[in-house]
Design a protein around this motif. Structure first.
Motif, PDB file in Angstrom:
ATOM      1  N   UNK A 176     -54.182 -32.130  38.895  1.00  0.00           N
ATOM      2  CA  UNK A 176     -55.336 -31.244  38.644  1.00  0.00           C
ATOM      3  C   UNK A 176     -56.514 -32.146  38.211  1.00  0.00           C
ATOM      4  N   UNK A 177     -57.684 -31.882  39.037  1.00  0.00           N
ATOM      5  CA  UNK A 177     -58.777 -32.710  38.732  1.00  0.00           C
ATOM      6  C   UNK A 177     -59.847 -31.689  38.107  1.00  0.00           C
ATOM      7  N   UNK A 178     -60.509 -31.890  36.952  1.00  0.00           N
ATOM      8  CA  UNK A 178     -61.427 -31.202  36.350  1.00  0.00           C
ATOM      9  C   UNK A 178     -62.966 -32.108  36.401  1.00  0.00           C
ATOM     10  N   UNK A 179     -64.090 -31.343  37.113  1.00  0.00           N
ATOM     11  CA  UNK A 179     -65.127 -31.959  37.307  1.00  0.00           C
ATOM     12  C   UNK A 179     -65.877 -31.575  36.091  1.00  0.00           C
ATOM     13  N   UNK A 235     -50.498 -32.247  33.963  1.00  0.00           N
ATOM     14  CA  UNK A 235     -51.337 -33.232  33.982  1.00  0.00           C
ATOM     15  C   UNK A 235     -52.690 -33.161  34.529  1.00  0.00           C
ATOM     16  N   UNK A 236     -53.739 -33.885  34.101  1.00  0.00           N
ATOM     17  CA  UNK A 236     -54.955 -33.543  34.776  1.00  0.00           C
ATOM     18  C   UNK A 236     -55.818 -34.701  34.441  1.00  0.00           C
ATOM     19  N   UNK A 288     -58.549 -27.942  42.026  1.00  0.00           N
ATOM     20  CA  UNK A 288     -59.625 -28.549  41.367  1.00  0.00           C
ATOM     21  C   UNK A 288     -60.449 -27.377  40.532  1.00  0.00           C
ATOM     22  N   UNK A 289     -60.930 -27.793  39.397  1.00  0.00           N
ATOM     23  CA  UNK A 289     -61.698 -27.060  38.417  1.00  0.00           C
ATOM     24  C   UNK A 289     -63.010 -27.499  38.533  1.00  0.00           C
ATOM     25  N   UNK A 290     -63.911 -26.788  38.877  1.00  0.00           N
ATOM     26  CA  UNK A 290     -65.561 -27.046  38.733  1.00  0.00           C
ATOM     27  C   UNK A 290     -65.990 -26.584  37.413  1.00  0.00           C
ATOM     28  N   UNK A 291     -66.352 -27.529  36.621  1.00  0.00           N
ATOM     29  CA  UNK A 291     -66.619 -27.293  35.124  1.00  0.00           C
ATOM     30  C   UNK A 291     -68.124 -28.190  35.031  1.00  0.00           C
ATOM     31  N   UNK A 292     -68.631 -28.234  36.156  1.00  0.00           N
ATOM     32  CA  UNK A 292     -69.977 -29.014  36.192  1.00  0.00           C
ATOM     33  C   UNK A 292     -71.290 -28.128  35.631  1.00  0.00           C
ATOM     34  N   UNK A 293     -71.019 -27.057  35.156  1.00  0.00           N
ATOM     35  CA  UNK A 293     -72.249 -26.308  34.814  1.00  0.00           C
ATOM     36  C   UNK A 293     -73.203 -25.905  36.049  1.00  0.00           C
ATOM     37  N   UNK A 298     -57.144 -22.862  33.255  1.00  0.00           N
ATOM     38  CA  UNK A 298     -55.679 -23.824  33.055  1.00  0.00           C
ATOM     39  C   UNK A 298     -54.674 -22.850  33.065  1.00  0.00           C
ATOM     40  N   UNK A 299     -54.573 -21.717  32.593  1.00  0.00           N
ATOM     41  CA  UNK A 299     -53.323 -20.727  32.814  1.00  0.00           C
ATOM     42  C   UNK A 299     -53.251 -20.454  34.385  1.00  0.00           C
TER      43      UNK A 299
END
Ligand code: FAD
Length: 467
Positions: free
Chosen positions: A22-25, A44-45, A203-208, A455-456
């Motif tokens: 997993x990648x979180x941006x 894991x991320x 991928x999670x885009x958490x870049x506002x 995440x879930x």
């Protein structure tokens, strides 16, 4: 291949053997909440963060998070419920907030805050000495520092303690996708200018959002085109640009968090609690111009419409003592934002308005309902007075990638993209379609509840796709 920012590239050409599930941006509240939840779920991320340290808009914020039914509320004897909170969100948005997200966030934010408390030691306190506009219960949670910087340093410490990998100075510029819009990896630029790439399963885009993208603000929020932007400059709209290239649907683009109480020239947030407890806003003509208790977000537009785009927050000794409970206020006071006037005549000189007009305005601030704005006052203001010059500012945008209740990014036809998620400021929020829909705390609500949900979803997604 080196891609210009921000780009979707063809997964056929992705050349790297490095892999993480997993990648979180982005390592703001959303990214770190998601990473901590994934850690608890055993996934894991890697969190990729463009800046040298994790901060984002979260660190610039007041750090107040609304949530019903938490352990902290129970400990303070506060009665609240998911349904009441959801109703408050919809009431502020005039029923225009995405119902599936209102429900999902109102339900998840309590468990998200409790998990951060129980597993990662975040010591939430509920602010129970005043109510923010539109909230019908004391549900605003903060860490003891009562600042966004305090919240971020506690989230970062929790990530460090859990061994979550947060790679800083890693600006994601590329998403690598196949023809079915399934993501296979990302590329990110390092301080030496080189682009590194990593494969991943989601991928999670958490870049506002796009508050820092001047042209997007001008086009999408024209009334804020000239406003001060008080959020993080890295909120450059990249999630939207990527989304458009992937055929994702956008929603609620006219929604945003404004604030009508940004001290000038100090550039500091003056808590709206001051207005809720009896303070008023007065313009250069010596007049009040709105019901301040409607909300600080729409107040930004009202203040910007006044002569010079400014107003004065006026209050008295009782309110000064109250406001000094807020660290942000104390810092602004230290920077010289709070001026003093012995009486109405001195206040008129300070504001530069006609004394008679100001006196009439102050005379109208009496116990009861003001017939002009409809605001209810509990008492009159007493001299001596205190005043802070403020303008309207843009804090963050609330429109973005359309997502379902599991934080999966949706295509134009409403079907979810296979493994792209978005949350926090990168996704649509729960504020409807305009500035007045923003209920205080909707920003960190979307970031923390959205990160927790994402995440879930990822855990399930990876289970489902396991061979
Ligand atoms: C002055 C102010 C006060 C506020 N007060 C409150 C409040 O009390 N309560 C509330 O609910 N909301 C408040 N807000 C809004 C709140 O700050 C935001 O809604 C919230 O912080 C959003 O969290 P996030 O994790 O989505 O984004 P951020 O915290 O902005 O995190 C995004 C991160 O992504 C990184 N990033 C961006 N692009 C990339 C890229 N391409 N590659 C890698 N990293 C990238 C950024 O550097 C940043 O660190 C306030 C905002 C401001 C400006």
């Amino acid at each position: 291949m080196s891609a210009p920012w921000p780009q979707v590239c063809s997964a056929n050409e992705l050349q790297t053997d490095d892999h993480t599930p997993m990648v979180i941006v982005g390592a703001g509240a959303c990214g770190l909440t998601a990473a901590l939840a994934l850690h608890r779920l055993g996934v894991a991320c890697v969190v990729l963060e463009r800046d040298a340290f994790a901060a984002g808009s979260t660190a610039l914020s007041s750090g107040f998070v609304p949530a019903p039914g938490t352990l902290a509320q129970q400990a303070q004897g506060i009665t609240d419920s998911v349904a009441l909170f959801a109703d408050d969100i919809q009431a502020k948005a005039h029923g225009q907030a995405a119902p599936h997200l209102v429900q999902a966030y109102a339900q998840s934010i309590g468990p998200a805050l409790d998990a951060l408390a129980v597993h990662h030691g975040l010591p939430w306190q509920v602010l129970d000495n005043f109510l923010y506009p539109g909230h019908s219960a004391h549900r605003m949670h903060a860490v003891p520092e009562k600042t966004g910087a305090g919240l971020m340093s506690r989230l970062q410490a929790a990530a460090d303690a859990a061994g979550v990998l947060v790679l800083t100075q890693a600006q994601v510029t590329e998403l690598w996708a196949d023809d079915a819009q399934r993501l296979h990896g990302v590329g990110f630029v390092r301080p030496d200018g080189q682009t590194e790439r990593i494969r991943c399963d989601a991928v999670l885009l958490a870049c506002n959002g796009f508050g820092g993208a001047t042209t997007m603000v001008k086009n999408l929020l024209p009334e804020m085109a000239e406003a001060t932007y008080a959020g993080h400059v890295g909120n450059d709209g990249s999630a939207i640009v990527w989304g458009q290239q992937l055929g994702a649907r956008l929603a609620d683009l006219g929604a945003y968090q404004g604030h009508g109480s940004w001290a000038v020239p100090q550039g500091a947030l003056i808590s709206w609690a001051l207005m809720m407890e009896g303070g008023v806003q007065i313009n250069a003509k010596g007049e009040r111009f709105h019901d301040e208790t409607q909300g600080y977000s729409e107040a930004a537009v009202h203040v910007l419409a006044q002569p010079g785009g400014v107003a004065w927050n006026v209050f008295d000794d009782t309110l000064l003592a109250f406001a000094q409970e807020f660290p942000d206020f104390v810092a602004a006071q230290g920077a010289g934002a709070v001026l003093h006037a012995a009486d109405a005549a001195a206040l008129a000189r300070l504001i530069g308005c006609p004394h008679e007009a100001l006196q009439a305005t102050l005379n109208a601030v009496q116990s009861g309902t003001d017939p002009v704005t409809g605001r209810h006052f509990n008492r009159a203001l007493q001299a001596p007075f205190h005043a802070i010059k403020v303008t309207g500012a843009l804090f963050h945008t609330q429109g973005g990638l359309d997502i379902d209740a599991q934080a999966r990014v949706l295509r134009e036809d409403g079907t979810p993209l296979p493994n792209l998620l978005a949350a926090g400021g990168a996704a649509r929020g729960v504020s409807g379609q305009a500035v007045w829909g923003y209920l205080s705390g909707n920003g960190l609500l979307s970031a923390i509840a959205g990160g927790h949900i994402a995440a879930h979803t990822v855990e399930q997604l990876l289970k489902d796709s396991a061979p």
